[in-house]
Design a protein around this motif. Structure first.
Motif, PDB file in Angstrom:
ATOM      1  N   VAL A 227       0.844  -1.196   0.000  1.00  0.00           N
ATOM      2  CA  VAL A 227       0.000   0.000   0.000  1.00  0.00           C
ATOM      3  C   VAL A 227       0.882   1.249   0.000  1.00  0.00           C
ATOM      4  N   PRO A 228       0.457   2.341  -0.661  1.00  0.00           N
ATOM      5  CA  PRO A 228       1.255   3.572  -0.653  1.00  0.00           C
ATOM      6  C   PRO A 228       1.471   4.093   0.778  1.00  0.00           C
ATOM      7  N   GLU A 229       2.504   4.897   0.938  1.00  0.00           N
ATOM      8  CA  GLU A 229       2.864   5.380   2.283  1.00  0.00           C
ATOM      9  C   GLU A 229       1.793   6.242   2.924  1.00  0.00           C
ATOM     10  N   ASP A 230       0.972   6.889   2.084  1.00  0.00           N
ATOM     11  CA  ASP A 230      -0.051   7.779   2.648  1.00  0.00           C
ATOM     12  C   ASP A 230      -1.375   7.058   2.879  1.00  0.00           C
ATOM     13  N   ALA A 231      -1.302   5.715   3.006  1.00  0.00           N
ATOM     14  CA  ALA A 231      -2.517   4.923   3.245  1.00  0.00           C
ATOM     15  C   ALA A 231      -2.171   3.718   4.102  1.00  0.00           C
ATOM     16  N   SER A 232      -3.201   3.076   4.641  1.00  0.00           N
ATOM     17  CA  SER A 232      -2.976   1.858   5.430  1.00  0.00           C
ATOM     18  C   SER A 232      -4.150   0.907   5.212  1.00  0.00           C
ATOM     19  N   ILE A 233      -3.875  -0.380   5.390  1.00  0.00           N
ATOM     20  CA  ILE A 233      -4.933  -1.405   5.252  1.00  0.00           C
ATOM     21  C   ILE A 233      -5.111  -2.099   6.588  1.00  0.00           C
ATOM     22  N   ASP A 234      -6.353  -2.112   7.031  1.00  0.00           N
ATOM     23  CA  ASP A 234      -6.750  -2.756   8.270  1.00  0.00           C
ATOM     24  C   ASP A 234      -7.595  -3.974   7.841  1.00  0.00           C
ATOM     25  N   ILE A 235      -7.272  -5.154   8.364  1.00  0.00           N
ATOM     26  CA  ILE A 235      -7.964  -6.369   7.892  1.00  0.00           C
ATOM     27  C   ILE A 235      -9.137  -6.726   8.805  1.00  0.00           C
ATOM     28  N   PHE A 236     -10.277  -7.052   8.189  1.00  0.00           N
ATOM     29  CA  PHE A 236     -11.422  -7.603   8.936  1.00  0.00           C
ATOM     30  C   PHE A 236     -11.581  -9.062   8.525  1.00  0.00           C
ATOM     31  N   GLU A 237     -11.511  -9.970   9.507  1.00  0.00           N
ATOM     32  CA  GLU A 237     -11.656 -11.409   9.228  1.00  0.00           C
ATOM     33  C   GLU A 237     -13.141 -11.800   9.291  1.00  0.00           C
ATOM     34  N   LEU A 238     -13.570 -12.582   8.334  1.00  0.00           N
ATOM     35  CA  LEU A 238     -15.002 -12.908   8.240  1.00  0.00           C
ATOM     36  C   LEU A 238     -15.436 -14.096   9.101  1.00  0.00           C
ATOM     37  N   ASP A 239     -14.496 -14.770   9.775  1.00  0.00           N
ATOM     38  CA  ASP A 239     -14.948 -15.917  10.572  1.00  0.00           C
ATOM     39  C   ASP A 239     -15.874 -15.421  11.684  1.00  0.00           C
ATOM     40  N   GLY A 240     -16.984 -16.138  11.856  1.00  0.00           N
ATOM     41  CA  GLY A 240     -17.970 -15.726  12.863  1.00  0.00           C
ATOM     42  C   GLY A 240     -19.139 -14.959  12.285  1.00  0.00           C
ATOM     43  N   ILE A 241     -19.075 -14.595  11.011  1.00  0.00           N
ATOM     44  CA  ILE A 241     -20.243 -13.966  10.366  1.00  0.00           C
ATOM     45  C   ILE A 241     -21.206 -15.089   9.988  1.00  0.00           C
ATOM     46  N   PRO A 242     -22.397 -15.119  10.570  1.00  0.00           N
ATOM     47  CA  PRO A 242     -23.320 -16.226  10.277  1.00  0.00           C
ATOM     48  C   PRO A 242     -24.019 -16.052   8.932  1.00  0.00           C
ATOM     49  N   GLY A 243     -24.737 -17.077   8.523  1.00  0.00           N
ATOM     50  CA  GLY A 243     -25.568 -16.957   7.333  1.00  0.00           C
ATOM     51  C   GLY A 243     -26.610 -15.863   7.546  1.00  0.00           C
ATOM     52  N   PHE A 244     -26.871 -15.102   6.509  1.00  0.00           N
ATOM     53  CA  PHE A 244     -27.797 -13.970   6.649  1.00  0.00           C
ATOM     54  C   PHE A 244     -29.215 -14.459   6.937  1.00  0.00           C
ATOM     55  N   ASN A 245     -29.863 -13.813   7.910  1.00  0.00           N
ATOM     56  CA  ASN A 245     -31.262 -14.110   8.226  1.00  0.00           C
ATOM     57  C   ASN A 245     -31.983 -12.781   8.403  1.00  0.00           C
ATOM     58  N   GLN A 246     -32.907 -12.501   7.506  1.00  0.00           N
ATOM     59  CA  GLN A 246     -33.564 -11.188   7.560  1.00  0.00           C
ATOM     60  C   GLN A 246     -34.355 -10.979   8.849  1.00  0.00           C
ATOM     61  N   ASP A 247     -34.766 -12.068   9.514  1.00  0.00           N
ATOM     62  CA  ASP A 247     -35.464 -11.919  10.806  1.00  0.00           C
ATOM     63  C   ASP A 247     -34.589 -11.209  11.836  1.00  0.00           C
ATOM     64  N   GLU A 248     -33.268 -11.320  11.660  1.00  0.00           N
ATOM     65  CA  GLU A 248     -32.333 -10.761  12.651  1.00  0.00           C
ATOM     66  C   GLU A 248     -31.758  -9.419  12.226  1.00  0.00           C
ATOM     67  N   GLU A 249     -32.190  -8.863  11.098  1.00  0.00           N
ATOM     68  CA  GLU A 249     -31.472  -7.698  10.576  1.00  0.00           C
ATOM     69  C   GLU A 249     -31.624  -6.449  11.447  1.00  0.00           C
ATOM     70  N   GLN A 250     -32.723  -6.365  12.235  1.00  0.00           N
ATOM     71  CA  GLN A 250     -32.886  -5.199  13.119  1.00  0.00           C
ATOM     72  C   GLN A 250     -32.031  -5.327  14.378  1.00  0.00           C
ATOM     73  N   ASN A 251     -31.626  -6.569  14.671  1.00  0.00           N
ATOM     74  CA  ASN A 251     -30.844  -6.835  15.882  1.00  0.00           C
ATOM     75  C   ASN A 251     -29.731  -7.821  15.529  1.00  0.00           C
ATOM     76  N   PRO A 252     -28.775  -7.378  14.711  1.00  0.00           N
ATOM     77  CA  PRO A 252     -27.805  -8.313  14.131  1.00  0.00           C
ATOM     78  C   PRO A 252     -26.793  -8.823  15.156  1.00  0.00           C
ATOM     79  N   PRO A 253     -26.122  -9.939  14.860  1.00  0.00           N
ATOM     80  CA  PRO A 253     -25.077 -10.448  15.733  1.00  0.00           C
ATOM     81  C   PRO A 253     -23.959  -9.407  15.919  1.00  0.00           C
ATOM     82  N   ALA A 254     -23.251  -9.514  17.057  1.00  0.00           N
ATOM     83  CA  ALA A 254     -22.213  -8.526  17.398  1.00  0.00           C
ATOM     84  C   ALA A 254     -21.155  -8.409  16.307  1.00  0.00           C
TER      85      ALA A 254
END
Ligand SMILES: Cc1cc2nc3c(=O)[nH]c(=O)nc-3n(C[C@H](O)[C@H](O)[C@H](O)COP(=O)(O)O)c2cc1C
Length: 184
Positions: free
Chosen positions: A31-58
């Protein structure tokens, strides 16, 4: 924008020896010096359920706040059955909901991908670009970093070792940073 451009990097594979996770790791060094990359790991993201979208998992709440805090998004997608992986699609769907509260809205983005096949995730990447139309994201177009024959481009420790590929990634990240500054 005069400060550092903060990029959130997401790889669409959970596999320990994942080529896509390794590509994202490599990107943090390119990455260029004037930028940075922060990684988000997807483990723990459950299958999407619209019933839960108003109160999503942490983990989803964390994903949405990390997206919102970022100036730009970098997605590194595998190709599964000619499209993006299910874990990536679930993460995209969760963070896009509930309607009117999408975290992706208006974000500059870049796309990369690695596959053991010859076309290097091209089909998955074009599906992802199509999703970005509805998500109202703004992906840079070029260079298209499509890493085919991945088994030949990473070393025994699983690190990206192919110099021309690294140069493509460097250029894509430079373009993402320039694009982010231009549209912010
Ligand atoms: C369910 C599944 C579907 C796949 N479909 C494709 C495909 O459509 N095109 C392709 O090039 N490779 C395909 N592959 C092979 C992947 O490119 C390979 O497993 C790659 O290593 C996955 O990315 P990763 O290393 O980041 O986990 C598939 C693999 C799996 C497990």
């Amino acid at each position: 924008m005069s400060r550092q451009v903060r990029i959130l990097g997401i790889a669409g594979s959970l596999r320990r020896q994942s080529y896509n996770r390794a590509t994202l790791r490599a990107a943090t060094q390119l990455v260029p010096e004037d930028a940075s990359i922060d990684i988000f790991e997807l483990d723990g993201i459950p299958g999407f359920n619209q019933d839960e979208e108003q109160n999503p998992p942490a983990k989803v709440t964390e994903l949405k706040s990390r997206i919102r805090a970022a100036d730009a998004i970098l997605i590194v997608t595998p190709e599964y059955n000619y499209s993006v992986s299910g874990v990536l699609k679930n993460a995209i769907d969760w963070a896009s909901r509930p309607y009117g509260d999408s975290a992706w809205n208006g974000k500059p983005a870049a796309i990369m991908g690695a596959s053991i096949g010859t076309v290097g995730t091209a089909r998955a990447q074009y599906h992802l670009r199509q999703m970005m139309v509805f998500l109202n994201m703004f992906p840079v177009n070029q260079p298209e970093v499509m890493i085919g024959n991945a088994s030949e481009r990473f070393d025994a420790q699983g690190n990206l070792s192919h110099e021309p590929t690294k140069e493509f990634i460097r250029q894509l990240l430079q373009n993402l940073v320039d694009w982010t500054r231009r549209i912010s």
